[in-house]
Design an enzyme around this catalytic site. Sequence first.
Site, short mmCIF file in Angstrom:
data_model
loop_
_atom_site.label_atom_id
_atom_site.label_comp_id
_atom_site.label_asym_id
_atom_site.label_seq_id
_atom_site.Cartn_x
_atom_site.Cartn_y
_atom_site.Cartn_z
N HIS A 444 0.84 -1.20 0.00
CA HIS A 444 0.00 0.00 0.00
C HIS A 444 0.88 1.25 0.00
CE1 HIS A 444 -3.40 -2.37 2.26
NE2 HIS A 444 -3.14 -2.87 1.06
N MET A 445 1.17 1.76 -1.16
CA MET A 445 1.95 3.00 -1.24
C MET A 445 1.00 4.14 -1.61
SD MET A 445 3.73 0.20 -2.01
CE MET A 445 3.70 -0.06 -3.77
#
Lengths: 512, 163
Positions: A444-445
Amino acid sequence: MAVARPALIEGARPRGVFTRHDIHGDTVLDCDVVVIGSGAGGSTVAAELSEAGFDVIVVEEGSYYATRDFTADTSAMVRQLYRDGGATIAVGNPPVMYQEGRAVGGSTVINGGMSWRTPERVLDRWERSGLDISAKAMEPYFERVEKRIHVAGMDQEAIGNDNQLLKKGADAKGWKIIGNLRNQAHCVGSNRCAFGCPTGAKQSALVSYIPRALHYGARVYADVKVDRITRHGKRATGVMGKSAAGFNVAVRAKLVVAACGAIHTPALLVRSGFRSPSGRIGHNLSMHPNVKVVAIYDEPVTGWKGAHQAFQVREFEEQGLLFAAVNMPPSVLAMSFPQRGRALGELMVQYDRMVLAGMLCEDTATGRVRTIDGRPQAFYQLNETDAANLQRGVSLLSELLFASGAKRILLPFHGAPELASADDARRLLDNRIPAKGWEVVTVHMMGTAAMGADRSAAVTDSFGTVYDADRLIVADASLFPTPIGVNPMETIMALATRAAAHIIDNSRRFVS
Amino acid sequence: MTYHHSSTARAVLRSLVPVICPPEAAHLADAIVDHMALTIGALPSLAAKGLAAGLVTYDLGALVRYGRRASRLGPVQAEAYYASWEHGITPVHVQFAKGINQLMSLSCYEQPEMMEACGYRAAGWIEQVTKKRLTVFADDVRKQNEQILAPDPLRPSLKKEVA
């Protein structure tokens, strides 16, 4: 001698999908809207705008694979579907290994299929910061996305033993646990979400928004890596890229949508010469640091049979912690163990009695994506606050697993002893584990082209329109002003739907 | 990126199979080393080059201590030499040893025989559940596929207004 080679056999492509096999020379294309990236954001924008009658081209660096191409060959899937073989590193101490999809459908092809609306507390936070985004305003977009990708609870018979043990432990502790909402149509529990769903049940962009976009006339060019967005002054005019076969591909467009994810979108903006008045392109990187523990039981678990992450423990959501069972194949698990030789064999023979449980932490630290020689490099330093939260989370998660009958628990940090009881789990909190001691991964960037009402502090407005640029929109997790504490796919899709509506409503401004 | 093991890299990796993989995988050494080439080929090119250089350094480094290359050490010395890197004098030694351990463990447990020993039989399971989905839930699957393509404009009242 072994050489790297395409491991997946690419079969027939649907009408409108073009790959390296179809581009036989330098190519110039024209369209209304060019979308860079075909993941959660790009595919959604493409489908909505195509249906509205716009001529849309999607450019995707990865290749096109269909459901039939996804097999049980784990490492082949990783080599073909993940950027850098899944081994991209954000520099820090500890380094953070992160994964991005690189195929038509983007990371939706390899994610776990969790579909959660942005929590209201997060939307409230964003609204308080001045953004014209509220839970009520977002509701129609969430509803639309949920219909399109068929967000639903799991069929009970598809829930495997590893998830049942997680639930048993949470129930024993009296902790809140909920069935995961997932974008799936009768998931039957192949537990291969992370390697391309081989049953077609996961409604990734590959089997939902992309077919829809194609149906309404969009064209998808796979195997084309965009080098830069072309511009005339501040106005984006298209993209320049290269096909996997080495031919130049230029797309001339009236509107450019960057949807390459929070690592590559800022790098693309920078190397294309766009500058934000805020100077914040690439800043504000959040990662939802994720750690895993391995619990070993006396009885067989056979966690690879059953849906991936059927439940989520939400007891500690307000403190930024979510727990889930996340089975992985033996090879992926083996590489995460420090053991080797005979010790590795003795451990792995217990594979079928293991539950792999993971934890997502809503981070307070932020990192940065720098563009070095045109390529993005992420820098992220886990801070001591988040490390302490991870430590607490590991202790709580271990307690839960012992409550469900685990006999031993292996931990994700250097030199950690195995845990043999819930008391051991609680004693974990006695000594602070420094940030640098953790083994952290993430998928999850977020946040590197953040939206905001104040152009001196943000990169885009609430529709993703880049400040100080014309006809350039961002439509991916780069937009998030803060981490959201849950899986980001649905938020990306809902914001992309909202952006598409804005474009349609203002077509003269964007596409004339 | 196309990656080929050099003869040195192949020899070093071959010698590390008994150190890193369980004894029951010893006869799979060549397949494991071949598989590693595929994985390394998918890594960022800088990482692949670093690994290749590291393997040469690892091989030659043994000369100082044992008077022979790492790829020619006996089992006891090979174990001791790898352990010296694993707990190494610099973070670079440690990261290299860790990286090789990870890549080789991955390749080891990608061998069908090793997966079978773990009780992991994914191919058969996928076939079974795929068939189930397409039979038991055929109607719902068809409906969802139709829904994906059905008209449902985001802005029903608006036509494209492009000049």
